[in-house]
Scaffold this motif. Structure first.
Motif, PDB file in Angstrom:
ATOM      1  N   ILE A   1      -6.840   3.767  -1.055  1.00 37.62           N
ATOM      2  CA  ILE A   1      -5.885   2.672  -0.841  1.00 37.62           C
ATOM      3  C   ILE A   1      -5.687   2.423   0.654  1.00 37.62           C
ATOM      4  CG2 ILE A   1      -3.470   1.959  -1.133  1.00 37.62           C
ATOM      5  CD1 ILE A   1      -3.474   3.509  -3.799  1.00 37.62           C
ATOM      6  N   LEU A   2      -5.548   3.497   1.413  1.00 36.87           N
ATOM      7  CA  LEU A   2      -5.315   3.377   2.853  1.00 36.87           C
ATOM      8  C   LEU A   2      -6.488   2.710   3.562  1.00 36.87           C
ATOM      9  CD1 LEU A   2      -3.459   4.009   5.248  1.00 36.87           C
ATOM     10  CD2 LEU A   2      -4.565   6.256   5.404  1.00 36.87           C
TER      11      LEU A   2
ATOM     12  N   ALA B   1      -8.300   2.365  -7.532  1.00 32.93           N
ATOM     13  CA  ALA B   1      -8.304   3.678  -6.878  1.00 32.93           C
ATOM     14  C   ALA B   1      -8.559   4.792  -7.886  1.00 32.93           C
ATOM     15  CB  ALA B   1      -6.978   3.909  -6.156  1.00 32.93           C
TER      16      ALA B   1
ATOM     17  N   MET C   1      -5.177   8.086  -2.559  1.00 26.06           N
ATOM     18  CA  MET C   1      -4.381   7.607  -1.424  1.00 26.06           C
ATOM     19  C   MET C   1      -5.283   7.157  -0.279  1.00 26.06           C
ATOM     20  SD  MET C   1      -1.376  10.491  -1.315  1.00 26.06           S
ATOM     21  CE  MET C   1      -0.681  11.103  -2.849  1.00 26.06           C
TER      22      MET C   1
ATOM     23  N   THR D   1      -6.665  -0.967   2.853  1.00 32.06           N
ATOM     24  CA  THR D   1      -5.630  -1.676   3.616  1.00 32.06           C
ATOM     25  C   THR D   1      -6.064  -1.892   5.058  1.00 32.06           C
ATOM     26  OG1 THR D   1      -3.936  -0.626   2.231  1.00 32.06           O
ATOM     27  CG2 THR D   1      -3.198  -1.654   4.276  1.00 32.06           C
TER      28      THR D   1
ATOM     29  N   ALA E   1       0.834  -1.203   0.000  1.00 31.00           N
ATOM     30  CA  ALA E   1       0.000   0.000   0.000  1.00 31.00           C
ATOM     31  C   ALA E   1       0.870   1.254   0.000  1.00 31.00           C
ATOM     32  CB  ALA E   1      -0.924  -0.005   1.218  1.00 31.00           C
ATOM     33  N   ALA E   2       1.974   1.215   0.748  1.00 33.39           N
ATOM     34  CA  ALA E   2       2.891   2.365   0.798  1.00 33.39           C
ATOM     35  C   ALA E   2       3.527   2.610  -0.568  1.00 33.39           C
ATOM     36  CB  ALA E   2       3.977   2.117   1.843  1.00 33.39           C
TER      37      ALA E   2
ATOM     38  N   ARG F   1      -5.572  12.986  -6.243  1.00 36.46           N
ATOM     39  CA  ARG F   1      -4.487  12.118  -5.760  1.00 36.46           C
ATOM     40  C   ARG F   1      -4.657  11.798  -4.274  1.00 36.46           C
ATOM     41  NH1 ARG F   1       1.467  13.688  -7.772  1.00 36.46           N
ATOM     42  NH2 ARG F   1       0.852  15.813  -7.282  1.00 36.46           N
TER      43      ARG F   1
ATOM     44  N   LEU G   1       1.747   7.579  -6.300  1.00 32.96           N
ATOM     45  CA  LEU G   1       0.842   8.710  -6.493  1.00 32.96           C
ATOM     46  C   LEU G   1       1.450  10.029  -6.027  1.00 32.96           C
ATOM     47  CD1 LEU G   1      -2.483   7.025  -5.311  1.00 32.96           C
ATOM     48  CD2 LEU G   1      -1.727   7.425  -7.654  1.00 32.96           C
ATOM     49  N   LEU G   2       2.480   9.945  -5.186  1.00 34.61           N
ATOM     50  CA  LEU G   2       3.152  11.155  -4.708  1.00 34.61           C
ATOM     51  C   LEU G   2       4.223  11.654  -5.681  1.00 34.61           C
ATOM     52  CD1 LEU G   2       3.572  10.280  -0.918  1.00 34.61           C
ATOM     53  CD2 LEU G   2       2.083  12.049  -1.893  1.00 34.61           C
TER      54      LEU G   2
ATOM     55  N   ILE H   1       0.857   4.270  -2.742  1.00 33.33           N
ATOM     56  CA  ILE H   1       0.694   5.673  -2.340  1.00 33.33           C
ATOM     57  C   ILE H   1       1.913   6.489  -2.762  1.00 33.33           C
ATOM     58  CG2 ILE H   1       0.592   7.210  -0.323  1.00 33.33           C
ATOM     59  CD1 ILE H   1      -1.181   5.060   1.017  1.00 33.33           C
TER      60      ILE H   1
END
Length: 390
Positions: A315-316, A289, A312, A319, A125-126, A308, A132-133, A129
């Motif tokens: 996704i979070l 997502a 995130m 999870t 998941a990280a 974005r 996306l950053l 994310i």
């Protein structure tokens, strides 16, 4: 007017996003389980599903790109509030799938690294994310899904070759199955183009905000490429599984896809499974997502500006729910069925909307696509109704 060369990559990006959104943990689990149940006859199910998938995607991609509006806005134009309802059911199906995607990413990384599955899920998941950053998140996302899409198809092809499936029996039963399994058809269709997946590619094209109009012939070609890419993965996994089970070997019921890779190619095959599962899962996490958020971001400028961040959060939250409920093996199959139930309704909404000039404007949808689309939607609805009654 021809599409400029610098926009052609948008078609491949959209096709790969659609394909990799489809090829997730549920896709791998469904294919393996149905192959064990139907053996070579599953080839018939795949063949029928490919034809249905192509009709569905040609209709949806052309309508959305032709009208140049996302599906929820088209639905709202047909009937106020219908777009909000469509968004709600699409996000529900996408969320159901994404919990399974996170589980699959954790499982795949566990095979590769040996770490605890929960730590692997959090790590995956990280990574999603973090992607996306990136400064140019769209380009990073496109390149990511392309590379991993090619990688997992290549590794699965190796395992299918190692399994040595009975190809003559496959060809025969694809044309002449013992008994067609329509629940398998709607589940497989739902897992390939159901729910949010059928909108992933078309919404990705809209998201590019191209200043040049897209040629609808190229839109159609990209839609078909997306289906053929996803279907090639399903066919390869089907052949690998069939090669294993026809030898009398039984894959691990707790993780059937992993069992197939291990039985076909030993420990190296098992490591390959980890790479394939993680690649399939993490690309589906991103696709789910992106597409789910595309159904809510148009309702307010703040949401559009913070897409974005919403991805995130999506996704979070997926999870967190996975960590709470554990590994949802059955959910992976049922999510495909749920999205298969959503599909006919979504398709009929768009087909109805495109008939009105106030909505379609200058775009004219081909009659043959309208007729075939309505027939497919009605057939899927009937099959879904029969499945629910049972």
């Amino acid at each position: 007017m021809k599409t400029p060369a610098n926009y052609r990559r948008n078609f491949w990006s959209a096709a790969f996003l659609m394909a990799t959104s489809a090829i997730g943990p549920g896709f791998l689990t469904q294919t393996t389980l149905f192959t064990q149940q139907l053996l070579a006859g599953f080839g018939f199910v795949i063949a029928v599903s490919i034809l249905i998938d192509i009709v569905v995607q040609l209709n949806i991609w052309r309508i959305i790109v032709g009208i140049n509006k996302p599906a929820q806005e088209i639905a709202n134009a047909l009937f106020p509030g219908l777009g909000a309802f469509l968004s709600l059911i699409i996000i529900f199906g996408g969320f159901a799938f994404n919990i399974g995607n996170i589980a699959g990413a954790g499982l795949g990384l566990e095979v590769i690294t040996g770490m605890n599955i929960r730590i692997c899920a959090i790590t995956s998941a990280a990574i999603g994310i973090g992607l996306l950053l990136a400064k140019d998140a769209s380009k990073a996302m496109d390149n990511f899904v392309k590379v991993l899409g090619i990688l997992m198809i290549g590794l699965t092809a190796y395992v299918a070759f190692a399994a040595k499936p009975p190809l003559k029996e496959v060809i025969y039963r694809t044309v002449w199955p013992v008994k067609p399994d329509w629940k398998a058809v709607i589940t497989i269709v739902g897992g390939t183009v159901g729910g949010y997946i059928c909108f992933a590619g078309a919404h990705r094209l809209l998201d590019t905000k191209s200043t040049a109009p897209y040629e609808l012939k190229q839109v159609s070609a990209a839609a078909v490429k997306g289906i053929l890419t996803a279907s090639s993965m399903r066919i390869l996994l089907f052949l690998a599984t069939l090669g294993v089970v026809t030898k009398g070997l039984v894959p691990d019921p707790s993780n059937p896809a992993a069992g197939v890779f291990r039985l076909a190619a030993g420990e190296m095959g098992f490591r390959f499974f980890g790479i394939v599962m993680w690649s399939a899962a993490i690309t589906s996490v991103i696709g789910s997502a992106f597409t789910s958020v595309s159904f809510i971001s148009t309702y307010h400028p703040f949401l559009e500006k913070n897409k974005r961040g919403l991805m995130m959060a999506f996704i979070l939250l997926s999870t967190i729910i996975f960590l709470w409920v554990g590994k949802p093996v059955d959910l992976l199959v049922w999510a495909g069925l749920i999205n298969g139930l959503i599909l006919p309704l979504s398709l009929l909404i768009l087909l109805a909307a495109v008939q009105f000039k106030r909505i379609s404007k200058s775009y004219q949808h081909p009659k043959w696509l309208t007729i075939s689309g309505v027939l497919v939607a009605l057939c899927l609805a009937i099959i879904a109704g029969q499945v629910m009654i049972r």
